[in-house]
Design an enzyme around this catalytic site. Sequence first.
Site, PDB file in Angstrom:
ATOM      1  N   ASP A   1     -45.896 -54.768 -16.958  1.00  0.00           N
ATOM      2  CA  ASP A   1     -46.389 -53.415 -16.670  1.00  0.00           C
ATOM      3  C   ASP A   1     -47.406 -52.997 -17.720  1.00  0.00           C
ATOM      4  O   ASP A   1     -47.122 -53.010 -18.927  1.00  0.00           O
ATOM      5  CB  ASP A   1     -45.228 -52.413 -16.659  1.00  0.00           C
ATOM      6  CG  ASP A   1     -44.373 -52.511 -15.408  1.00  0.00           C
ATOM      7  OD1 ASP A   1     -44.738 -53.285 -14.500  1.00  0.00           O
ATOM      8  OD2 ASP A   1     -43.340 -51.817 -15.347  1.00  0.00           O
TER       9      ASP A   1
ATOM     10  N   LYS B   1     -40.049 -54.891  -9.579  1.00  0.00           N
ATOM     11  CA  LYS B   1     -38.871 -54.253  -8.992  1.00  0.00           C
ATOM     12  C   LYS B   1     -37.620 -55.131  -9.057  1.00  0.00           C
ATOM     13  O   LYS B   1     -36.524 -54.655  -9.355  1.00  0.00           O
ATOM     14  CB  LYS B   1     -39.166 -53.842  -7.553  1.00  0.00           C
ATOM     15  CG  LYS B   1     -40.261 -52.772  -7.481  1.00  0.00           C
ATOM     16  CD  LYS B   1     -40.548 -52.340  -6.076  1.00  0.00           C
ATOM     17  CE  LYS B   1     -41.905 -51.646  -5.990  1.00  0.00           C
ATOM     18  NZ  LYS B   1     -42.030 -50.453  -6.836  1.00  0.00           N
TER      19      LYS B   1
ATOM     20  N   GLY C   1     -36.224 -45.744  -8.852  1.00  0.00           N
ATOM     21  CA  GLY C   1     -35.633 -46.348  -7.659  1.00  0.00           C
ATOM     22  C   GLY C   1     -34.962 -47.679  -7.992  1.00  0.00           C
ATOM     23  O   GLY C   1     -33.926 -48.023  -7.421  1.00  0.00           O
ATOM     24  N   ASP C   2     -35.533 -48.407  -8.926  1.00  0.00           N
ATOM     25  CA  ASP C   2     -34.958 -49.699  -9.328  1.00  0.00           C
ATOM     26  C   ASP C   2     -33.673 -49.491 -10.123  1.00  0.00           C
ATOM     27  O   ASP C   2     -32.710 -50.256  -9.982  1.00  0.00           O
ATOM     28  CB  ASP C   2     -35.954 -50.491 -10.174  1.00  0.00           C
ATOM     29  CG  ASP C   2     -37.236 -50.779  -9.399  1.00  0.00           C
ATOM     30  OD1 ASP C   2     -37.185 -50.862  -8.160  1.00  0.00           O
ATOM     31  OD2 ASP C   2     -38.290 -50.903 -10.049  1.00  0.00           O
TER      32      ASP C   2
HETATM   33  O1  RIB Z   1     -40.659 -49.940  -9.263  1.00  0.00           O
HETATM   34  C1  RIB Z   1     -41.380 -49.935 -10.446  1.00  0.00           C
HETATM   35  C2  RIB Z   1     -42.072 -51.229 -10.641  1.00  0.00           C
HETATM   36  O2  RIB Z   1     -43.006 -51.390  -9.613  1.00  0.00           O
HETATM   37  C3  RIB Z   1     -42.851 -51.364 -11.930  1.00  0.00           C
HETATM   38  O3  RIB Z   1     -42.085 -51.897 -12.972  1.00  0.00           O
HETATM   39  C4  RIB Z   1     -44.012 -52.246 -11.536  1.00  0.00           C
HETATM   40  O4  RIB Z   1     -43.934 -53.511 -12.113  1.00  0.00           O
HETATM   41  C5  RIB Z   1     -43.981 -52.317 -10.023  1.00  0.00           C
HETATM   42  O5  RIB Z   1     -43.575 -53.526  -9.582  1.00  0.00           O
END
Ligand code: RIB
Length: 309
Positions: free
Chosen positions: A14, A41, A255-256
């Site tokens: 990121d 994600k 969300g993750d």
């Molecule tokens: O859901 C967030 C993620 O979406 C980030 O970490 C980025 O890498 C994208 O994949």
Amino acid sequence: EAFDVVVVGSCMTDLVSQTPRLPKAGETIHGHKFFIGFGGKGANQCIQAARLGVKTTMICKVGKDFFGDAYIQNFKDNNVSTDFVWQTSDAATGAASITVNDAGENAIVIVAGANMLLGGDELQKALPAIRKAKVLVCQLEINPQTSLQALQMARDNKVKTVFNPAPAIPDLDYNFYKVSDVFCCNESEAELLTGFSVNNVEGAHRASQELLSRGCGAVILTLGPQGCVVLKAQEKTSTHVPSTAVAAVDTTGAGDSFIGALAFYLAVHPTMTLEEMAGRANQVASVSVQTSGTQTSFPFRQDLPAKLF
Ligand code: RIB
Ligand code: NA
């Protein structure tokens, strides 16, 4: 070796810029801060589950490059098994350009790179782990066919499946619904998949009915500060599970965090109601939005109230 939660999915580096607002097309704006973090994600979800205290493994592919090496170390640092992390010299480790505005909202561009080279051969090698898992989780930052195949392998072995159709694609193959025990998406993904507008709880109820009718076992539609809506195949009406309001600093990866927590509860408390799991996962995710970054903001078990476990 048996793992509670197996994630088949993405790793991204990121590249995050904090800005007052999101830029318009053709515009250059000044940001106040830049940092590099571990994201993607799939990996985010896996790391959140691991931090809550279950045995996890990640099935993924990174590049044979600096970022790929660093990512493998990141898994080790977070107690995630790297038995099924492959490295390729045919593509670079996935990268995500992320802009976060002062309201904590984001816009993201991903270049999946090595993630797209994860395929059926790797899944076959990981089959022993998939077979013994309690929960398998997939998203859409890798080749969709690989995700579908992984979900199918889990289903064939009676492993519970969680599918997060993110980022969403408009014509998602209906087989994805059929192999999902829990189909979990956010408002914008639900809009793209159903064509319904989902800007309130009422809209979420309607969209969740439509998604459920496509063949999954349950739908969870997340609504940011409004919590989520849960709809199960055995029931006619969906339940709104509210969340307590917090001041959002950076919602990237919330969300993750939610899905990682959900996978944790499905693995550890399989008889708990999905509504209860969703309420607790809301609380885990709401911790993550209060500090900046993605994985850097994901709480560990010891940071959270004991009643969540
Ligand atoms: O859901 C967030 C993620 O979406 C980030 O970490 C980025 O890498 C994208 O994949
Ligand atoms: Na955050």
